[in-house]
Design an enzyme around this catalytic site. Structure first.
Site, PDB file in Angstrom:
ATOM      1  N   ASP A 284      11.383  -4.000  -0.149  1.00  0.00           N
ATOM      2  CA  ASP A 284      12.720  -4.345  -0.631  1.00  0.00           C
ATOM      3  C   ASP A 284      13.774  -4.189   0.468  1.00  0.00           C
ATOM      4  O   ASP A 284      13.731  -3.255   1.267  1.00  0.00           O
ATOM      5  CB  ASP A 284      13.060  -3.404  -1.803  1.00  0.00           C
ATOM      6  CG  ASP A 284      14.397  -3.719  -2.453  1.00  0.00           C
ATOM      7  OD1 ASP A 284      14.551  -4.849  -2.937  1.00  0.00           O
ATOM      8  OD2 ASP A 284      15.283  -2.842  -2.462  1.00  0.00           O
ATOM      9  N   GLU A 326      11.487  -8.980   1.511  1.00  0.00           N
ATOM     10  CA  GLU A 326      12.596  -9.379   0.645  1.00  0.00           C
ATOM     11  C   GLU A 326      13.846  -9.300   1.520  1.00  0.00           C
ATOM     12  O   GLU A 326      14.446  -8.250   1.697  1.00  0.00           O
ATOM     13  CB  GLU A 326      12.711  -8.473  -0.579  1.00  0.00           C
ATOM     14  CG  GLU A 326      13.622  -9.056  -1.654  1.00  0.00           C
ATOM     15  CD  GLU A 326      15.032  -8.491  -1.670  1.00  0.00           C
ATOM     16  OE1 GLU A 326      15.893  -9.079  -2.335  1.00  0.00           O
ATOM     17  OE2 GLU A 326      15.286  -7.465  -1.022  1.00  0.00           O
TER      18      GLU A 326
HETATM   19  C1  OTU Z   1      17.206  -6.049  -3.639  1.00  0.00           C
HETATM   20  O1  OTU Z   1      18.170  -7.066  -3.565  1.00  0.00           O
HETATM   21  C2  OTU Z   1      16.673  -6.031  -5.054  1.00  0.00           C
HETATM   22  O2  OTU Z   1      16.017  -7.234  -5.339  1.00  0.00           O
HETATM   23  C3  OTU Z   1      17.818  -5.764  -6.005  1.00  0.00           C
HETATM   24  O3  OTU Z   1      17.436  -5.852  -7.344  1.00  0.00           O
HETATM   25  C4  OTU Z   1      18.380  -4.413  -5.677  1.00  0.00           C
HETATM   26  O4  OTU Z   1      19.550  -4.194  -6.412  1.00  0.00           O
HETATM   27  C5  OTU Z   1      18.713  -4.246  -4.194  1.00  0.00           C
HETATM   28  O5  OTU Z   1      17.717  -4.778  -3.326  1.00  0.00           O
HETATM   29  C6  OTU Z   1      18.806  -2.787  -3.856  1.00  0.00           C
HETATM   30  O6  OTU Z   1      17.547  -2.168  -3.952  1.00  0.00           O
HETATM   31  O7  OTU Z   1      18.624  -6.266  -0.710  1.00  0.00           O
HETATM   32  O8  OTU Z   1      17.899  -8.261   0.964  1.00  0.00           O
HETATM   33  O9  OTU Z   1      22.486  -9.887  -4.000  1.00  0.00           O
HETATM   34  O10 OTU Z   1      19.940 -10.128  -3.571  1.00  0.00           O
HETATM   35  O11 OTU Z   1      20.783  -6.739  -3.013  1.00  0.00           O
HETATM   36  C7  OTU Z   1      18.577  -8.539  -0.161  1.00  0.00           C
HETATM   37  C8  OTU Z   1      21.760  -8.846  -4.454  1.00  0.00           C
HETATM   38  C9  OTU Z   1      18.630  -7.369  -1.107  1.00  0.00           C
HETATM   39  C10 OTU Z   1      20.351  -8.880  -3.931  1.00  0.00           C
HETATM   40  C11 OTU Z   1      20.202  -7.968  -2.753  1.00  0.00           C
HETATM   41  C12 OTU Z   1      18.758  -7.761  -2.490  1.00  0.00           C
END
Ligand code: OTU
Length: 654
Positions: A284, A326
């Site tokens: 993530d 991600e």
């Molecule tokens: C990711 O998201 C997760 O998919 C989100 O659900 C979480 O809130 C976030 O991390 C924190 O853990 O970090 O590289 O615009 O697209 O926060 C992108 C919001 C991320 C998400 C962004 C994303």
């Protein structure tokens, strides 16, 4: 590569390891460690050379890999060897994914296991279960604020439930994807608690500051991720009397990767989940791993080095386990998360194709494919042995992450165009049929994102509310069109749970104070299984989406041209409502012509305008989806509203 300095250190480490792990069969471990050690050592040194205890940390790193190798179940060690042989396994067109919340799709892990037949029925064989670990009660960020990286949320089940599920999935030839939230922990995590209690060791796990001096310097260049619900990137902690770096929500503490022990802890956690049976680990928020004053603290070179090091170490212990990056960042930055080189500087094998996702939503709102074409053309080539996750919706918001230069190139003005898209999807613009919600509006920058389920954004919700059959039919066709694109583009299609039965926004989150200010909850549904039953009842919306999707999936699995070997050619066609590309079979020289119409009226394609250099000519064609000849007038192909074809030469097809 053999290099003296690193190998003399390795020899020292191995002497100690051999004493400790005498009875173990470490043959494969040693071979892989030998192959990767020079790189591991070099990267570790690049990142952590100035630490006084460098060689102690290096020893701890090797020990961690060895210990987790010993813990790795036999069946998974065998899988590692099988996958070393069949190392392109994940590029096959046979994989179809779905992302879901365990407690939204099912009640808990046991219940999820009892619903595996649903995936089999639809054709899904890769399942991403979003985080199911312990989180603070009312501050969980949908599972991404983790209090214990090894403890399952009690409401969802136990670790044993996970391994039982993973084993069952393996026997059914399904792949399991699980998250490791590498960038932060919740304030409730033991490390954060011990930092609060004043333990220096754990204070070094986070970014803590006594006053605003450094935080203020950081703030100059750091964007806000959740500007409405968590403005700023630092949170004052009363107990420590310190500022904590909290890039996401104020209850999510950023981990300090300047500390080699943080790296080792997180690697240990990745390997732990690989050993529980995760075939693929979703890392993530990888863009955020390295913080530097004066930078946006995203996409820093060191963030890439950390990922390379994680990959090299994981290849030693669990080489069959893949990584998903991600990184929802600008198009040119996303591809960098595959690494610079497929062997020497590999990072993640798979990455979210956030660019395609945003471009698809542009084509839906504008009913033309101008920006979609431009964006696809600008998408940098990816590495070998790397593939996209192609998706339409996920549990997050939709960010309008296009390159401004692309928007300008097709004749729009970036600010006005983004404004139009935002207004369109939040239902404010003209006669928009979309029912989305604003997310992450930032008054300082003008940035704004969109929440809402596929069915609600595309007009199905409105059609149903108005009982307008024509609108319902259009929305259903539209939903299928978008899926036909992610299934043929090249990469693993990742469906989002609920979309396969047309699930609309769920606004009950507004009644829960811990969720009400985060509109992403509107599209994190609890599946209504009675409604899902309708997939067997002809005429229902669920039936009309589920069954054609199921068919698309089964057809995709048969088409080897859809395996991802960078084998796509985009056709520039004069009709700007169409998306047209070819996919080739690199072995058999066959090819499929994909055509999609993003407009609400029928469109035609002059077959003469297609680039014919790569193949002879278009003779009589057949659509692989309907197994029928498409409507033609002489050399003009007719494409009904929101329709899609996967065309092949009918001679070859027989
Ligand atoms: C990711 O998201 C997760 O998919 C989100 O659900 C979480 O809130 C976030 O991390 C924190 O853990 O970090 O590289 O615009 O697209 O926060 C992108 C919001 C991320 C998400 C962004 C994303």
């Amino acid at each position: 590569m053999y290099e003296q300095e690193s190998f003399s250190l390795l020899n020292e480490i191995l002497v100690d390891l051999e004493i400790e792990f005498k009875q173990e069969d470490l043959r494969h471990f040693y071979t892989r460690l030998g192959a990767n050690f020079y790189t591991i050592y070099s990267l570790f040194k690049l990142l952590y050379a100035d630490h006084a205890d460098f060689s102690i940390h290096a020893r701890h790193l090797v020990e961690t890999m060895a210990r987790q190798y010993i813990n790795r179940p036999k069946a998974l060690k065998k899988l590692d060897i099988d996958r070393e042989k069949d190392h392109n396994w994940f590029l096959s067109q046979q994989w179809i994914g779905m992302a879901l919340y365990c407690d939204g799709f099912a009640n808990d892990l046991k219940d999820l296991k009892s619903k595996l037949h649903y995936f089999q029925e639809l054709g899904i064989n890769l399942v991403h279960i979003m985080p199911i670990l312990k989180c603070p009660l009312d501050e969980c960020d949908g599972g991404y604020a983790i209090s214990d990286f090894r403890k399952i949320d009690e409401k969802i089940g136990t670790l044993e439930d996970v391994t039982t599920l993973a084993n069952e999935m393996r026997t059914q030839e399904m792949a399991l994807v699980m998250d490791v939230v590498v960038n932060h922990t919740s304030y409730e995590h033991e490390w954060a608690q011990r930092a609060r209690d004043g333990e220096k060791k754990y204070q070094d796990y986070f970014y803590l500051f006594d006053n605003r001096e450094i935080p203020d310097m950081f703030e100059k260049n750091m964007p806000e991720i959740f500007p409405e619900i968590a403005p700023g990137n630092f949170t004052w902690d009363e107990q420590m009397e310190k500022w904590v770096m909290t890039v996401f929500n104020n209850y999510q503490w950023d981990l300090n990767y300047n500390n080699p022990e943080v790296f080792i802890e997180m690697l240990d956690i990745i390997l732990f989940w690989a050993n529980q049976g995760a075939d693929i680990v979703r890392l993530d928020a990888v863009a955020f791993l390295w913080k530097k004053v004066g930078s946006t603290c995203q996409n820093e070179r060191e963030a890439h080095l950390i990922l390379q090091l994680m990959k090299d170490c994981c290849q030693v212990t669990a080489p069959g386990t893949l990584f998903i990056a991600e990184a929802i960042v600008m198009p040119v930055e996303i591809v960098k998360y595959f690494g610079e080189d497929a062997v020497n500087a590999k990072e993640c094998e798979i990455a979210y194709n956030a660019t395609l996702m945003a471009l698809i939503w542009d084509a839906v709102a504008t009913k033309n494919t101008k920006l979609l074409y431009q964006g696809i053309k600008s998408l940098p080539d990816k590495l070998e042995r790397a593939t996209w996750l192609n998706y339409i919706r996920c549990h997050d918001d939709i960010g309008l992450g296009f390159d401004d230069a692309d928007i300008i190139a097709v004749g729009y003005e970036p600010i006005a165009h983004r404004r139009f898209l935002f207004d369109y999807y939040t239902g404010v613009y003209g006669d928009s049929i979309a029912k989305g919600m604003p997310f992450g509006r930032n008054n300082k920058t003008g940035d704004a994102r969109i929440s809402g389920s596929l069915a609600s954004l595309i007009g199905l919700q409105k059609g149903l509310e108005d009982s307008n059959e024509a609108d319902i039919e259009n929305a259903i066709q539209h939903i299928l069109l978008l899926h036909s694109i992610i299934m043929s583009f090249g990469g693993i299609p990742l469906l989002y749970y609920g979309d396969e039965i047309g699930t609309i926004n769920d606004n009950t989150y507004l009644d829960d104070v811990s969720k009400a200010n985060d509109s992403r909850w509107a599209h994190r549904p609890k599946i209504d299984w009675d409604k899902a039953e309708n997939r067997n009842k002809p005429g229902t919306v669920e039936y009309r989406i589920f069954n054609p999707l199921k068919h698309l999936i089964s057809v995709r699995k048969e088409i080897t041209c859809f395996a991802d070997f960078n084998n796509r050619v985009l056709h520039n066609v004069p009709n700007t409502h169409l998306l047209v590309f070819s996919r080739f079979d690199i072995h058999k020289h066959g090819h499929v012509l994909v055509v999609g119409n993003f407009d609400s009226s029928p469109q035609y394609l002059d077959m003469d305008t297609l680039n014919k250099t790569a193949f002879n000519q278009y003779g009589p064609m057949i659509d692989l989806i309907s197994k029928c000849k498409p409507t033609m007038f002489k050399n003009q192909l007719v494409i009904p509203p929101f329709h899609y074809y996967w065309l092949v030469d009918s001679e070859r097809y027989r």
